[in-house]
Design an enzyme around this catalytic site. Structure first.
Site, PDB file in Angstrom:
ATOM      1  N   ASN A   7       0.879  -1.168   0.000  1.00 44.87           N
ATOM      2  CA  ASN A   7       0.000   0.000   0.000  1.00 44.87           C
ATOM      3  C   ASN A   7       0.921   1.223   0.000  1.00 44.87           C
ATOM      4  O   ASN A   7       1.522   1.564   1.022  1.00 44.87           O
ATOM      5  CB  ASN A   7      -0.929   0.011   1.217  1.00 44.87           C
ATOM      6  CG  ASN A   7      -1.848   1.229   1.219  1.00 44.87           C
ATOM      7  OD1 ASN A   7      -1.431   2.325   0.853  1.00 44.87           O
ATOM      8  ND2 ASN A   7      -3.090   1.045   1.628  1.00 44.87           N
ATOM      9  N   GLU A  34      -3.828   1.874  -3.028  1.00 43.12           N
ATOM     10  CA  GLU A  34      -3.915   3.308  -2.718  1.00 43.12           C
ATOM     11  C   GLU A  34      -2.959   4.136  -3.588  1.00 43.12           C
ATOM     12  O   GLU A  34      -2.191   4.949  -3.080  1.00 43.12           O
ATOM     13  CB  GLU A  34      -3.700   3.584  -1.228  1.00 43.12           C
ATOM     14  CG  GLU A  34      -4.921   3.273  -0.390  1.00 43.12           C
ATOM     15  CD  GLU A  34      -5.021   4.136   0.865  1.00 43.12           C
ATOM     16  OE1 GLU A  34      -5.644   5.199   0.790  1.00 43.12           O
ATOM     17  OE2 GLU A  34      -4.480   3.737   1.900  1.00 43.12           O
ATOM     18  N   TYR A 109      -7.728  -3.979  -2.643  1.00 45.83           N
ATOM     19  CA  TYR A 109      -7.715  -2.962  -1.590  1.00 45.83           C
ATOM     20  C   TYR A 109      -9.100  -2.960  -0.936  1.00 45.83           C
ATOM     21  O   TYR A 109     -10.056  -2.387  -1.463  1.00 45.83           O
ATOM     22  CB  TYR A 109      -7.368  -1.593  -2.173  1.00 45.83           C
ATOM     23  CG  TYR A 109      -7.448  -0.477  -1.167  1.00 45.83           C
ATOM     24  CD1 TYR A 109      -6.776  -0.572   0.049  1.00 45.83           C
ATOM     25  CD2 TYR A 109      -8.185   0.677  -1.416  1.00 45.83           C
ATOM     26  CE1 TYR A 109      -6.855   0.436   0.985  1.00 45.83           C
ATOM     27  CE2 TYR A 109      -8.266   1.701  -0.491  1.00 45.83           C
ATOM     28  CZ  TYR A 109      -7.596   1.579   0.704  1.00 45.83           C
ATOM     29  OH  TYR A 109      -7.681   2.577   1.628  1.00 45.83           O
ATOM     30  N   ASP A 153      -3.954  -5.015   0.497  1.00 46.48           N
ATOM     31  CA  ASP A 153      -4.299  -4.423   1.788  1.00 46.48           C
ATOM     32  C   ASP A 153      -5.721  -4.861   2.087  1.00 46.48           C
ATOM     33  O   ASP A 153      -6.667  -4.289   1.550  1.00 46.48           O
ATOM     34  CB  ASP A 153      -4.170  -2.903   1.708  1.00 46.48           C
ATOM     35  CG  ASP A 153      -4.618  -2.221   3.002  1.00 46.48           C
ATOM     36  OD1 ASP A 153      -4.955  -2.941   3.969  1.00 46.48           O
ATOM     37  OD2 ASP A 153      -4.634  -0.974   3.040  1.00 46.48           O
ATOM     38  N   ASN A 155      -7.013  -4.821   5.085  1.00 45.20           N
ATOM     39  CA  ASN A 155      -7.490  -3.967   6.189  1.00 45.20           C
ATOM     40  C   ASN A 155      -8.083  -4.751   7.354  1.00 45.20           C
ATOM     41  O   ASN A 155      -8.918  -4.228   8.104  1.00 45.20           O
ATOM     42  CB  ASN A 155      -8.479  -2.916   5.673  1.00 45.20           C
ATOM     43  CG  ASN A 155      -7.787  -1.593   5.355  1.00 45.20           C
ATOM     44  OD1 ASN A 155      -6.970  -1.129   6.129  1.00 45.20           O
ATOM     45  ND2 ASN A 155      -8.101  -0.993   4.216  1.00 45.20           N
ATOM     46  N   ASP A 256       2.490   4.416   5.455  1.00 44.31           N
ATOM     47  CA  ASP A 256       2.250   3.778   6.765  1.00 44.31           C
ATOM     48  C   ASP A 256       2.227   2.248   6.656  1.00 44.31           C
ATOM     49  O   ASP A 256       2.269   1.560   7.672  1.00 44.31           O
ATOM     50  CB  ASP A 256       0.987   4.331   7.452  1.00 44.31           C
ATOM     51  CG  ASP A 256      -0.211   4.458   6.545  1.00 44.31           C
ATOM     52  OD1 ASP A 256      -0.099   4.189   5.331  1.00 44.31           O
ATOM     53  OD2 ASP A 256      -1.292   4.824   7.053  1.00 44.31           O
ATOM     54  N   HIS A 257       2.171   1.729   5.432  1.00 44.12           N
ATOM     55  CA  HIS A 257       2.301   0.284   5.202  1.00 44.12           C
ATOM     56  C   HIS A 257       3.706  -0.011   4.671  1.00 44.12           C
ATOM     57  O   HIS A 257       4.311   0.836   4.004  1.00 44.12           O
ATOM     58  CB  HIS A 257       1.305  -0.192   4.146  1.00 44.12           C
ATOM     59  CG  HIS A 257      -0.137  -0.059   4.533  1.00 44.12           C
ATOM     60  ND1 HIS A 257      -0.925  -1.138   4.857  1.00 44.12           N
ATOM     61  CD2 HIS A 257      -0.942   1.026   4.652  1.00 44.12           C
ATOM     62  CE1 HIS A 257      -2.153  -0.741   5.143  1.00 44.12           C
ATOM     63  NE2 HIS A 257      -2.198   0.576   5.023  1.00 44.12           N
TER      64      HIS A 257
END
Length: 265
Positions: A7, A34, A109, A153, A155, A256-257
């Site tokens: 991501n 993303e 995603y 991702d 999540n 952040d990933h």
DNA sequence: ATGGTAGATCCTCTA
């Protein structure tokens, strides 16, 4: 065959970091989530210059967006669903021309789901659960097919040690029982095998994401495993290695990933 | 219990 997933949180902003990912992991294929970029603004030449001549992307303005690029040729799979009929760019599937035979590769995603884990008051959480239910049914129809790989991702951090504190995150979106059950159901119904946990025992902490909001992400180390690599059962014996590029979280202008790579032999 | 950061952008929405 090395397949990486990341991501990237804006492919235009972080294009330079992909050089580091390539050098550290030497992937044959990279799947991004993303990308946050409409296709007409996608940095196609920059990606090709990294050594990946085969590129497909499905992007939109501002949010979401997925891409796959590869050293090996592939064809984009037609007829991928319009998930929850929202026209979002959250899935890209390709048939990879891989050594040993074609690989069906899916890059996802999954909706993050907002803050409140209640579908009645939070439409984002309802969307997440609906997406997972649709994805489960979609996988059922294809569960017997060989040489499948699903990355992205998702999540959701399903295992107790996929989060820094199981107890403190039980009511936090990404680790609630209803999401974990939905993800496990998807895995079971679709005959998917967790390629990351093939290499790391369930009792060991394993993270791919650390919040931007921590003052010191490395010191607090409050991570979650939100990014996943799944393979069909026939590919499990072919799993040769796995790497989580934790150091990428400390790079300048980090996502952040962090990238995850799985090697199939 | 709260708020913290980051990105793209119709300065608010998404994460």
């Amino acid at each position: 065959m090395r397949i990486a997933t990341w991501n990237i949180n804006s492919v235009r902003l972080r294009l330079p970091l992909l050089t580091g990912v390539r050098d550290a992991l030497a992937p044959d294929v990279i799947c991004l989530q993303e990308t946050k970029t409409p296709d007409e603004f996608f940095p196609l030449e920059g990606i090709k210059a990294l050594g990946y001549p085969h590129v497909a992307m499905r992007g939109m303005k501002g949010y979401n967006g997925v891409a796959i690029f590869s050293r090996h040729p592939f064809t984009v799979l037609p007829d991928t669903p319009d998930w929850c009929l929202k026209g979002d760019c959250r899935h890209l599937g390709v048939m990879l021309d891989a050594p040993g035979g074609p690989i069906e590769l899916h890059n996802f995603y999954i909706p993050a789901g907002g803050d409140i884990p209640d579908r009645l008051v939070n439409v984002k959480f309802a969307h997440k659960l609906d997406f997972l239910a649709e994805a489960t049914e979609w996988s059922v129809a294809n569960a017997a097919a060989p040489r499948r790989v699903l990355v992205g991702d998702l999540n959701i951090a399903p295992l107790e040690h996929d989060v820094w504190s199981h107890k403190e995150l039980l009511k936090v979106v990404s680790h609630t029982p209803i999401e974990v059950e939905a993800l496990n159901r998807w895995m079971q119904k679709g005959a998917w095998y967790d390629a990351m946990r093939h290499f790391v025992p369930a009792e060991e902490k394993l993270y791919t994401w650390w919040s931007y909001r921590a003052q010191d992400w490395a010191a607090s180390n409050r991570g979650r495993r939100l990014d996943h690599v799944w393979v069909s059962p026939d590919l499990a014996p072919a799993l040769k290695g796995m790497q989580v590029l934790r150091e990428a979280r400390g790079w300048e202008k980090a996502s952040d990933h962090v990238p995850v790579m799985v090697e199939l032999g």
